[in-house]
Enzyme design. Structure first.
Site, PDB file in Angstrom:
ATOM      1  N   HIS A 145      73.600  15.464  17.178  1.00  0.00           N
ATOM      2  CA  HIS A 145      75.220  15.182  17.449  1.00  0.00           C
ATOM      3  C   HIS A 145      75.990  15.056  16.262  1.00  0.00           C
ATOM      4  O   HIS A 145      75.879  13.887  15.908  1.00  0.00           O
ATOM      5  CB  HIS A 145      75.238  14.019  18.417  1.00  0.00           C
ATOM      6  CG  HIS A 145      74.827  14.577  19.933  1.00  0.00           C
ATOM      7  ND1 HIS A 145      75.670  14.863  20.756  1.00  0.00           N
ATOM      8  CD2 HIS A 145      73.631  14.277  20.373  1.00  0.00           C
ATOM      9  CE1 HIS A 145      74.837  14.800  21.992  1.00  0.00           C
ATOM     10  NE2 HIS A 145      73.571  14.748  21.741  1.00  0.00           N
ATOM     11  N   CYS A 149      73.163  20.263  20.940  1.00  0.00           N
ATOM     12  CA  CYS A 149      71.975  19.492  21.722  1.00  0.00           C
ATOM     13  C   CYS A 149      72.069  20.263  23.066  1.00  0.00           C
ATOM     14  O   CYS A 149      71.535  21.323  23.191  1.00  0.00           O
ATOM     15  CB  CYS A 149      72.480  17.975  21.960  1.00  0.00           C
ATOM     16  SG  CYS A 149      71.077  17.142  22.566  1.00  0.00           S
ATOM     17  N   GLU A 179      79.150  15.159  15.982  1.00  0.00           N
ATOM     18  CA  GLU A 179      80.369  14.538  16.488  1.00  0.00           C
ATOM     19  C   GLU A 179      80.361  13.028  16.564  1.00  0.00           C
ATOM     20  O   GLU A 179      81.320  12.067  16.825  1.00  0.00           O
ATOM     21  CB  GLU A 179      80.840  15.164  17.859  1.00  0.00           C
ATOM     22  CG  GLU A 179      80.116  14.809  18.953  1.00  0.00           C
ATOM     23  CD  GLU A 179      78.529  15.424  19.175  1.00  0.00           C
ATOM     24  OE1 GLU A 179      78.155  15.861  18.263  1.00  0.00           O
ATOM     25  OE2 GLU A 179      78.231  14.974  20.281  1.00  0.00           O
TER      26      GLU A 179
END
Ligand code: GLN
Length: 189
Positions: free
Chosen positions: A169, A78, A171
């Site tokens: 994302h 990002c 994560e």
């Protein structure tokens, strides 16, 4: 193997949790000296203008850029993708300017600011979970850049030699496959 996570601003803790799950040694990067003892670096999501400013204020930018240009593995998610881009469509400020991509910031507009999907990703043998938050996408790529994934015709994952950049994302999901892809990149570097 020891992976650094740039920890000036943004979603660094979530990347740490994924690397801990994968049992990969990792460390936060907060100074330019921290760059000396790692095999690769993750640039997390957050706010690219703020992160770029902090990279300059802490004098990390130039050292990191030259390491990347010399083959050091880097994974931008990002905002991290925005930091890596050589060109930004809607912003004059460039940051690391290492990757031959033109990136559009906040490309999905306000209405579609955040969304989730699952999509194919070259080099990963299953669909990858993707969370987008005020995400950029890649508008165009140079000839040495490989496109790894598209969502609705928009490029959301790219690779150029030692550099991996994605709009979303990973994560923030339980899907560790893109981190594993980056770990393989480091192993083969
Ligand atoms: N919109 C942010 C930027 O321009 C990126 C958002 C994110 O990292 N989730 O930096």
């Amino acid at each position: 193997m020891r992976i650094g996570i740039l920890a000036l601003q943004g979603a660094f803790l979530e990347h740490k949790k994924i690397l801990d799950t994968l049992k990969v040694e990792n460390t936060y990067i907060k100074t330019k000296e921290d760059l000396d003892d790692i095999d690769g670096i993750i640039l997390p999501g957050g706010e690219s203008t703020a992160m770029g400013k902090l990279l300059r204020d802490f004098e990390i930018l130039e050292k990191l850029k030259s390491k990347i240009e010399n083959g050091f593995p880097v994974f931008g998610t990002c905002s991290g993708m925005i930091l890596l881009a050589k060109e930004l469509m809607n912003d004059k400020t460039k940051h690391l300017a290492a990757m031959d991509i033109c990136v559009k910031r906040n490309a999905y507009g306000r209405q579609l600011g955040s969304f989730e999907t699952c999509e194919e990703f070259k080099g990963i043998d299953k669909k990858v979970e993707m969370v987008f938050i005020r995400a950029p996408y890649v508008e165009s790529v140079g000839e040495n850049v490989q496109i790894l994934s598209k969502v609705d015709e928009k490029i959301v994952a790219v690779r150029e030699k030692n550099m991996l950049a994605i709009s979303f994302h990973p994560e923030l999901t339980k899907d560790t496959s893109v981190h594993k892809y980056f770990i393989e990149m480091i192993r083969n570097s």
